[in-house]
Design a protein around this motif. Structure first.
Motif, PDB file in Angstrom:
ATOM      1  N   UNK A 153      19.699 -12.251 -14.122  1.00 15.93           N
ATOM      2  CA  UNK A 153      20.526 -11.530 -15.097  1.00 15.93           C
ATOM      3  C   UNK A 153      20.445 -10.028 -14.846  1.00 15.93           C
ATOM      4  N   UNK A 154      19.241  -9.532 -14.526  1.00 14.00           N
ATOM      5  CA  UNK A 154      19.081  -8.111 -14.216  1.00 14.00           C
ATOM      6  C   UNK A 154      19.815  -7.770 -12.925  1.00 14.00           C
ATOM      7  N   UNK A 155      19.707  -8.635 -11.935  1.00 13.19           N
ATOM      8  CA  UNK A 155      20.371  -8.392 -10.648  1.00 13.19           C
ATOM      9  C   UNK A 155      21.890  -8.293 -10.811  1.00 13.19           C
ATOM     10  N   UNK A 156      22.452  -9.023 -11.753  1.00 18.94           N
ATOM     11  CA  UNK A 156      23.906  -8.982 -11.963  1.00 18.94           C
ATOM     12  C   UNK A 156      24.397  -7.563 -12.242  1.00 18.94           C
ATOM     13  N   UNK A 189      27.511  -6.440 -16.174  1.00 24.36           N
ATOM     14  CA  UNK A 189      26.540  -5.747 -17.017  1.00 24.36           C
ATOM     15  C   UNK A 189      26.106  -6.587 -18.209  1.00 24.36           C
ATOM     16  N   UNK A 190      25.767  -7.834 -17.965  1.00 22.90           N
ATOM     17  CA  UNK A 190      25.237  -8.693 -19.023  1.00 22.90           C
ATOM     18  C   UNK A 190      23.905  -8.181 -19.530  1.00 22.90           C
ATOM     19  N   UNK A 242      20.706  -6.769 -27.361  1.00 21.56           N
ATOM     20  CA  UNK A 242      20.186  -8.106 -27.637  1.00 21.56           C
ATOM     21  C   UNK A 242      19.749  -8.794 -26.356  1.00 21.56           C
ATOM     22  N   UNK A 243      20.650  -8.848 -25.394  1.00 20.09           N
ATOM     23  CA  UNK A 243      20.295  -9.404 -24.086  1.00 20.09           C
ATOM     24  C   UNK A 243      19.256  -8.521 -23.421  1.00 20.09           C
ATOM     25  N   UNK A 284      26.982   1.497 -20.909  1.00 20.97           N
ATOM     26  CA  UNK A 284      25.803   1.014 -21.622  1.00 20.97           C
ATOM     27  C   UNK A 284      24.666   0.785 -20.635  1.00 20.97           C
ATOM     28  N   UNK A 285      23.476   1.258 -20.990  1.00 20.78           N
ATOM     29  CA  UNK A 285      22.296   1.093 -20.158  1.00 20.78           C
ATOM     30  C   UNK A 285      21.140   0.562 -21.009  1.00 20.78           C
ATOM     31  N   UNK A 286      20.415  -0.389 -20.448  1.00 20.32           N
ATOM     32  CA  UNK A 286      19.225  -0.921 -21.114  1.00 20.32           C
ATOM     33  C   UNK A 286      18.048  -0.037 -20.752  1.00 20.32           C
TER      34      UNK A 286
END
Length: 390
Positions: free
Chosen positions: A81-84, A90-91, A96-97, A173-175
């Motif tokens: 999911x991070x690699x995506x 940008x999941x 939340x994710x 958006x950035x985590x």
């Protein structure tokens, strides 16, 4: 995503963007990570089915190995999911994710490490104190330990749920870790290093050294038995936990140390250098960090290959489950006989409820005192010996 990649910021960020070798390493990471995730997830799922099958599920070591495979599979899914985000999906950056993925990677990393610790501990018990195997190496105890580890990991690693978030940076958006919790995150990063590297590594290495010393003592006793012409006792020692139990679990522990330690070791150095605000940082260290991250990720994806290479029973069950149509008649008969013996031994073990095992010291005393022949020693539960050879 994980704390291994959370410290290469600030001072060297602009320099790394212009470094050709670092860019090449990151490009290689981008290409190889989905392959690692795919192969690892597929192999772990196959391993879980074998380890939780009727032949192996009542073995405590198999419970730990299955738990590690499950944790590693979830980690690889989160890593994917991070690699995506690297390919503009940008999941991971969704609110939340973002928090859940970081939370999952911390928990799965913790569980994977401590499963190895308990696997190594059980291996040590089976080799150095194998008269205690019936009391200490029970599947119910293993399940209880795993449940306790899950609860502890949730308590320790719930912080990403409230210290991370998705924010807008340059319209995207950035985590990220929220600024108001920077100090907390730094402290918890140091704690994570102690909990998932320093402490477990010390325990595992200590147990591995103890195992090697015990095997060496066994080797010396075998030489004495050979000089005395006691081949029956020598065969017993060769077929005892010293040779049959160690191979599989020792390989699991050793591969873990080789793949897991480099990433965390360089991470500790970078943390210390940043903490001391030292000027000795070199760009080569950040390159190595990215290379060692691949070793770290490989640790989660190689379980099936390790079990197939070093686990006799695992390999037989794997072949009979997934490759039955490809096997020759002779190979099928060999596997059938082996699995039949394992099942009979499991039934005998459950029926008797007690395992009688003799230590090397007891065997040596019987030989040196010229008492009854060693081949009359009763070994009621060969199943306990077979279990760790998988």
């Amino acid at each position: 995503m994980d704390s291994n990649s959370s410290i290469d910021k600030y001072k060297f960020l602009d320099l790394l963007k212009d470094d050709y070798l670092y860019i090449c390493i990151m490009s290689f990471q981008k290409a190889i990570i989905p392959i690692v995730c795919l192969i690892g997830t597929f192999g772990n799922l196959l391993s879980i089915i074998v380890l939780l099958g009727k032949v192996l599920r009542d073995k405590s070591c198999c419970v730990y190995l299955a738990a590690k495979c499950i944790a590693d599979t979830v980690f690889l899914v989160a890593l994917f999911v991070v690699w995506l985000a690297r390919v503009d999906v940008h999941l991971f950056n969704l609110h939340g994710v973002c928090q859940m993925v970081i939370f999952i990677t911390y928990i799965c990393g913790f569980l994977s490490v401590w499963c190895i610790v308990f696997i190594t501990l059980e291996n040590y018990i089976r080799i150095a104190h194998f008269t205690r195997v019936p009391q200490l190496c029970k599947p119910d105890i293993a399940r209880g330990v795993i449940l306790a580890m899950c609860l502890v990991s949730v308590v320790i690693y719930n912080f990403p749920l409230w210290t991370a978030g998705s924010i807008q940076m340059n319209g995207t958006a950035k985590c990220v870790m929220l600024k108001e919790y920077v100090a907390i995150n730094k402290g918890l990063t140091y704690m994570d290093t102690a909990v998932t590297l320093v402490l477990p590594s010390l325990v595992i290495i200590t147990l591995l050294v103890a195992i090697i010393m015990n095997i060496y003592e066994c080797y010396k006793k075998r030489k004495r038995l050979r000089r005395l012409g006691r081949h029956d006792a020598m065969v017993f020692l060769c077929d005892s936990p010293h040779s049959r139990v160690t191979k599989m679990l020792f390989a699991v522990s050793s591969v873990f140390i080789l793949l897991h330690t480099p990433s965390h070791a360089i991470r500790i150095r970078l943390i210390i250098m940043f903490f001391l605000k030292a000027d000795g940082l070199k760009i080569d260290e950040f390159r190595l960090q990215r290379v060692f991250e691949l070793f770290y990720y490989a640790n989660f994806s190689l379980n099936c290959f390790i079990y197939l290479c070093f686990g006799i029973t695992f390999r037989h069950i794997f072949c009979s489950t997934y490759l039955k149509s490809c096997l020759s008649y002779k190979a099928k008969r060999k596997i059938h006989r082996h699995l039949k013996n394992i099942i009979q031994e499991n039934q005998l073990e459950k029926k008797n409820g007690v395992t009688i095992l003799y230590s090397n010291e007891t065997i040596w005393e019987k030989v040196t005192d010229n008492r009854e022949s060693v081949n009359h020693i009763e070994l009621s539960s060969v199943g306990e010996v077979q279990s760790a050879s998988l």
